[in-house]
Design a protein around this motif. Structure first.
Motif, PDB file in Angstrom:
ATOM      1  N   ASP A  95       0.868  -1.034   0.084  1.00  0.00           N
ATOM      2  CA  ASP A  95      -0.175   0.052   0.444  1.00  0.00           C
ATOM      3  C   ASP A  95       0.658   1.617  -0.333  1.00  0.00           C
ATOM      4  O   ASP A  95       0.874   1.748  -0.479  1.00  0.00           O
ATOM      5  CB  ASP A  95      -0.964  -0.296   1.228  1.00  0.00           C
ATOM      6  CG  ASP A  95      -2.165  -0.897   1.064  1.00  0.00           C
ATOM      7  OD1 ASP A  95      -2.969  -1.405   0.151  1.00  0.00           O
ATOM      8  OD2 ASP A  95      -2.617  -1.053   2.393  1.00  0.00           O
ATOM      9  N   ASN A  96       1.891   1.434   0.690  1.00  0.00           N
ATOM     10  CA  ASN A  96       2.884   2.618   0.873  1.00  0.00           C
ATOM     11  C   ASN A  96       3.183   2.685  -0.452  1.00  0.00           C
ATOM     12  O   ASN A  96       4.686   3.850  -0.780  1.00  0.00           O
ATOM     13  CB  ASN A  96       3.715   1.763   2.161  1.00  0.00           C
ATOM     14  CG  ASN A  96       5.176   0.531   2.194  1.00  0.00           C
ATOM     15  OD1 ASN A  96       4.263  -0.020   1.503  1.00  0.00           O
ATOM     16  ND2 ASN A  96       5.804   1.315   2.433  1.00  0.00           N
ATOM     17  N   LEU A  97       3.378   2.141  -1.704  1.00  0.00           N
ATOM     18  CA  LEU A  97       4.587   1.945  -2.444  1.00  0.00           C
ATOM     19  C   LEU A  97       3.119   2.453  -3.506  1.00  0.00           C
ATOM     20  O   LEU A  97       2.497   2.462  -4.083  1.00  0.00           O
ATOM     21  CB  LEU A  97       4.891   0.606  -3.100  1.00  0.00           C
ATOM     22  CG  LEU A  97       6.594   0.390  -2.391  1.00  0.00           C
ATOM     23  CD1 LEU A  97       6.329  -0.590  -2.819  1.00  0.00           C
ATOM     24  CD2 LEU A  97       7.286   1.011  -1.851  1.00  0.00           C
ATOM     25  N   ASP A  98       3.635   3.063  -4.926  1.00  0.00           N
ATOM     26  CA  ASP A  98       3.181   3.163  -5.966  1.00  0.00           C
ATOM     27  C   ASP A  98       3.255   2.134  -7.081  1.00  0.00           C
ATOM     28  O   ASP A  98       3.684   1.156  -6.830  1.00  0.00           O
ATOM     29  CB  ASP A  98       3.734   4.757  -6.574  1.00  0.00           C
ATOM     30  CG  ASP A  98       4.601   4.995  -7.267  1.00  0.00           C
ATOM     31  OD1 ASP A  98       5.352   3.487  -8.185  1.00  0.00           O
ATOM     32  OD2 ASP A  98       5.547   6.032  -7.302  1.00  0.00           O
ATOM     33  N   ILE A  99       2.055   2.707  -7.752  1.00  0.00           N
ATOM     34  CA  ILE A  99       2.096   1.515  -9.123  1.00  0.00           C
ATOM     35  C   ILE A  99       2.220   1.249  -9.321  1.00  0.00           C
ATOM     36  O   ILE A  99       3.902  -0.610  -9.468  1.00  0.00           O
ATOM     37  CB  ILE A  99       0.799   2.396 -10.177  1.00  0.00           C
ATOM     38  CG1 ILE A  99      -0.551   2.301 -10.205  1.00  0.00           C
ATOM     39  CG2 ILE A  99       0.991   1.287 -11.613  1.00  0.00           C
ATOM     40  CD1 ILE A  99      -1.389   2.546 -10.426  1.00  0.00           C
ATOM     41  N   VAL A 100       4.283   1.887 -10.069  1.00  0.00           N
ATOM     42  CA  VAL A 100       4.986   1.402 -10.776  1.00  0.00           C
ATOM     43  C   VAL A 100       6.192   0.841  -9.820  1.00  0.00           C
ATOM     44  O   VAL A 100       7.022  -0.170 -10.255  1.00  0.00           O
ATOM     45  CB  VAL A 100       6.634   2.678 -11.154  1.00  0.00           C
ATOM     46  CG1 VAL A 100       7.574   2.606 -11.218  1.00  0.00           C
ATOM     47  CG2 VAL A 100       5.382   2.953 -12.289  1.00  0.00           C
ATOM     48  N   GLN A 101       6.151   1.069  -8.535  1.00  0.00           N
ATOM     49  CA  GLN A 101       7.318   0.566  -7.363  1.00  0.00           C
ATOM     50  C   GLN A 101       6.254  -1.115  -7.605  1.00  0.00           C
ATOM     51  O   GLN A 101       7.058  -1.708  -6.777  1.00  0.00           O
ATOM     52  CB  GLN A 101       6.942   1.829  -6.728  1.00  0.00           C
ATOM     53  CG  GLN A 101       7.415   2.710  -6.732  1.00  0.00           C
ATOM     54  CD  GLN A 101       8.148   3.381  -5.376  1.00  0.00           C
ATOM     55  OE1 GLN A 101       7.035   3.560  -4.402  1.00  0.00           O
ATOM     56  NE2 GLN A 101       8.946   4.522  -4.841  1.00  0.00           N
ATOM     57  N   ASN A 102       5.007  -1.015  -7.067  1.00  0.00           N
ATOM     58  CA  ASN A 102       4.510  -2.489  -7.156  1.00  0.00           C
ATOM     59  C   ASN A 102       4.720  -3.308  -7.860  1.00  0.00           C
ATOM     60  O   ASN A 102       5.196  -4.474  -7.841  1.00  0.00           O
ATOM     61  CB  ASN A 102       2.916  -2.561  -6.567  1.00  0.00           C
ATOM     62  CG  ASN A 102       2.716  -2.523  -4.895  1.00  0.00           C
ATOM     63  OD1 ASN A 102       3.074  -3.203  -4.142  1.00  0.00           O
ATOM     64  ND2 ASN A 102       2.320  -1.375  -4.392  1.00  0.00           N
ATOM     65  N   MET A 103       5.098  -2.767  -9.772  1.00  0.00           N
ATOM     66  CA  MET A 103       4.715  -3.347 -10.329  1.00  0.00           C
ATOM     67  C   MET A 103       5.814  -4.499 -10.189  1.00  0.00           C
ATOM     68  O   MET A 103       6.711  -5.274 -11.065  1.00  0.00           O
ATOM     69  CB  MET A 103       4.530  -2.724 -11.991  1.00  0.00           C
ATOM     70  CG  MET A 103       2.603  -2.802 -12.000  1.00  0.00           C
ATOM     71  SD  MET A 103       2.756  -1.968 -13.075  1.00  0.00           S
ATOM     72  CE  MET A 103       3.066  -2.843 -14.730  1.00  0.00           C
ATOM     73  N   LEU A 157       0.497   6.775 -13.029  1.00  0.00           N
ATOM     74  CA  LEU A 157       1.634   5.572 -11.959  1.00  0.00           C
ATOM     75  C   LEU A 157       2.260   5.885 -11.099  1.00  0.00           C
ATOM     76  O   LEU A 157       2.588   4.787 -10.315  1.00  0.00           O
ATOM     77  CB  LEU A 157       2.321   5.826 -13.879  1.00  0.00           C
ATOM     78  CG  LEU A 157       1.648   4.768 -14.723  1.00  0.00           C
ATOM     79  CD1 LEU A 157       3.479   4.964 -16.158  1.00  0.00           C
ATOM     80  CD2 LEU A 157       1.457   3.329 -14.964  1.00  0.00           C
ATOM     81  N   ARG A 158       2.411   6.961 -10.441  1.00  0.00           N
ATOM     82  CA  ARG A 158       2.671   7.570  -9.367  1.00  0.00           C
ATOM     83  C   ARG A 158       1.919   7.173  -8.617  1.00  0.00           C
ATOM     84  O   ARG A 158       2.301   7.536  -7.182  1.00  0.00           O
ATOM     85  CB  ARG A 158       3.954   8.545  -9.538  1.00  0.00           C
ATOM     86  CG  ARG A 158       4.961   8.144 -10.453  1.00  0.00           C
ATOM     87  CD  ARG A 158       5.374   7.354  -9.845  1.00  0.00           C
ATOM     88  NE  ARG A 158       6.810   6.654 -10.360  1.00  0.00           N
ATOM     89  CZ  ARG A 158       7.976   6.126 -11.020  1.00  0.00           C
ATOM     90  NH1 ARG A 158       7.740   5.914  -9.130  1.00  0.00           N
ATOM     91  NH2 ARG A 158       8.894   6.326 -11.451  1.00  0.00           N
ATOM     92  N   GLN A 159       0.503   6.899  -8.373  1.00  0.00           N
ATOM     93  CA  GLN A 159      -0.230   7.399  -7.068  1.00  0.00           C
ATOM     94  C   GLN A 159      -0.196   5.809  -6.093  1.00  0.00           C
ATOM     95  O   GLN A 159       0.774   4.502  -6.952  1.00  0.00           O
ATOM     96  CB  GLN A 159      -1.784   7.282  -7.707  1.00  0.00           C
ATOM     97  CG  GLN A 159      -2.693   6.071  -8.752  1.00  0.00           C
ATOM     98  CD  GLN A 159      -3.793   6.613  -9.064  1.00  0.00           C
ATOM     99  OE1 GLN A 159      -4.755   7.151 -10.003  1.00  0.00           O
ATOM    100  NE2 GLN A 159      -4.329   6.371  -7.930  1.00  0.00           N
ATOM    101  N   LEU A 160       0.053   5.781  -4.850  1.00  0.00           N
ATOM    102  CA  LEU A 160      -0.551   5.318  -4.036  1.00  0.00           C
ATOM    103  C   LEU A 160      -1.293   3.518  -4.007  1.00  0.00           C
ATOM    104  O   LEU A 160      -1.920   4.105  -4.502  1.00  0.00           O
ATOM    105  CB  LEU A 160       0.173   5.241  -2.250  1.00  0.00           C
ATOM    106  CG  LEU A 160       1.215   6.788  -2.527  1.00  0.00           C
ATOM    107  CD1 LEU A 160       0.919   7.196  -1.017  1.00  0.00           C
ATOM    108  CD2 LEU A 160       2.308   5.686  -2.166  1.00  0.00           C
ATOM    109  N   VAL A 161      -0.500   2.810  -3.656  1.00  0.00           N
ATOM    110  CA  VAL A 161      -2.051   1.615  -4.071  1.00  0.00           C
ATOM    111  C   VAL A 161      -2.881   1.699  -2.679  1.00  0.00           C
ATOM    112  O   VAL A 161      -3.709   1.563  -3.654  1.00  0.00           O
ATOM    113  CB  VAL A 161      -0.486   0.107  -3.933  1.00  0.00           C
ATOM    114  CG1 VAL A 161      -1.814  -0.762  -3.560  1.00  0.00           C
ATOM    115  CG2 VAL A 161      -0.679   0.551  -5.010  1.00  0.00           C
ATOM    116  N   ALA A 162      -2.258   2.375  -2.059  1.00  0.00           N
ATOM    117  CA  ALA A 162      -3.464   2.221  -1.094  1.00  0.00           C
ATOM    118  C   ALA A 162      -4.813   3.456  -1.464  1.00  0.00           C
ATOM    119  O   ALA A 162      -5.533   3.274  -1.229  1.00  0.00           O
ATOM    120  CB  ALA A 162      -3.046   3.554   0.694  1.00  0.00           C
ATOM    121  N   SER A 163      -4.327   4.405  -2.352  1.00  0.00           N
ATOM    122  CA  SER A 163      -5.232   4.901  -2.860  1.00  0.00           C
ATOM    123  C   SER A 163      -6.131   4.657  -3.633  1.00  0.00           C
ATOM    124  O   SER A 163      -7.091   5.355  -4.500  1.00  0.00           O
ATOM    125  CB  SER A 163      -4.750   6.361  -3.286  1.00  0.00           C
ATOM    126  OG  SER A 163      -4.318   6.251  -4.892  1.00  0.00           O
TER     127      SER A 163
END
Length: 164
Positions: free
Chosen positions: A57-65, A101-107
């Motif tokens: 949740d604390n990482l953005d979409i790119v970081q998660n992928m 792509l830089r929005q946090l997964v939490a959102s």
């Protein structure tokens, strides 16, 4: 398809290298293969989207992928390449519901999170994507969105195993 406790998720974990099988064989592309680790499965082109999505949740979409498979240039992360690849993957799946792509997964909504998890699996030139109950926690509209994405995966030539 099967009742709770029937072994669906256990089978996925065996095929993906999380659990070691103690009997039987795994055959992929007509050849018997040994899958001892998730890296073995990934090397074959088998990717799994788990029921809990395995997103941070604390990482953005790119970081998660790219989590655990980050692109580097020298000693630093190659953020532009990762962002481009993530964007291209989402575009190839006709995903239009993500603002940045830089929005946090939490959102993200549940359907958007599922979309990111599926795109993460597709990013790695997978040949088979296994989805472990991808719609279990989603509402009707989000379920339709995810199932439409699953159809696009199959239409793009990927093997899709849908656990339900």
């Amino acid at each position: 398809v099967g009742d709770n406790g029937a072994g669906k998720s256990t089978l996925v974990k065996c095929v993906s290298g999380i659990y070691t099988i103690d009997a039987g064989t795994v055959t992929f592309d007509g050849n018997q293969v040994a899958v001892h680790t998730p890296r073995d499965a990934a090397a074959l082109g088998i990717e799994v989207v788990y029921q809990d999505l395995a997103l941070c949740d604390n990482l953005d979409i790119v970081q998660n992928m790219f989590l655990g498979r980050e692109k580097v240039r020298g000693l630093v992360l190659d953020e532009p390449t990762m962002e481009q690849m993530a964007g291209d993957t989402l575009a190839s799946l006709s995903v239009r519901t993500v603002k940045s792509l830089r929005q946090l997964v939490a959102s993200l909504s549940g359907g958007q999170r599922q979309t990111v998890a599926i795109a993460k699996a597709v990013l790695w030139n997978s040949r088979v994507v296994i989805l472990d109950e991808p719609t279990a926690a989603l509402g009707v509209a989000q379920t339709a969105q995810v199932l439409e994405l699953v159809r696009r995966l199959a239409d793009n030539g990927l093997g899709v195993v849908l656990i339900s």
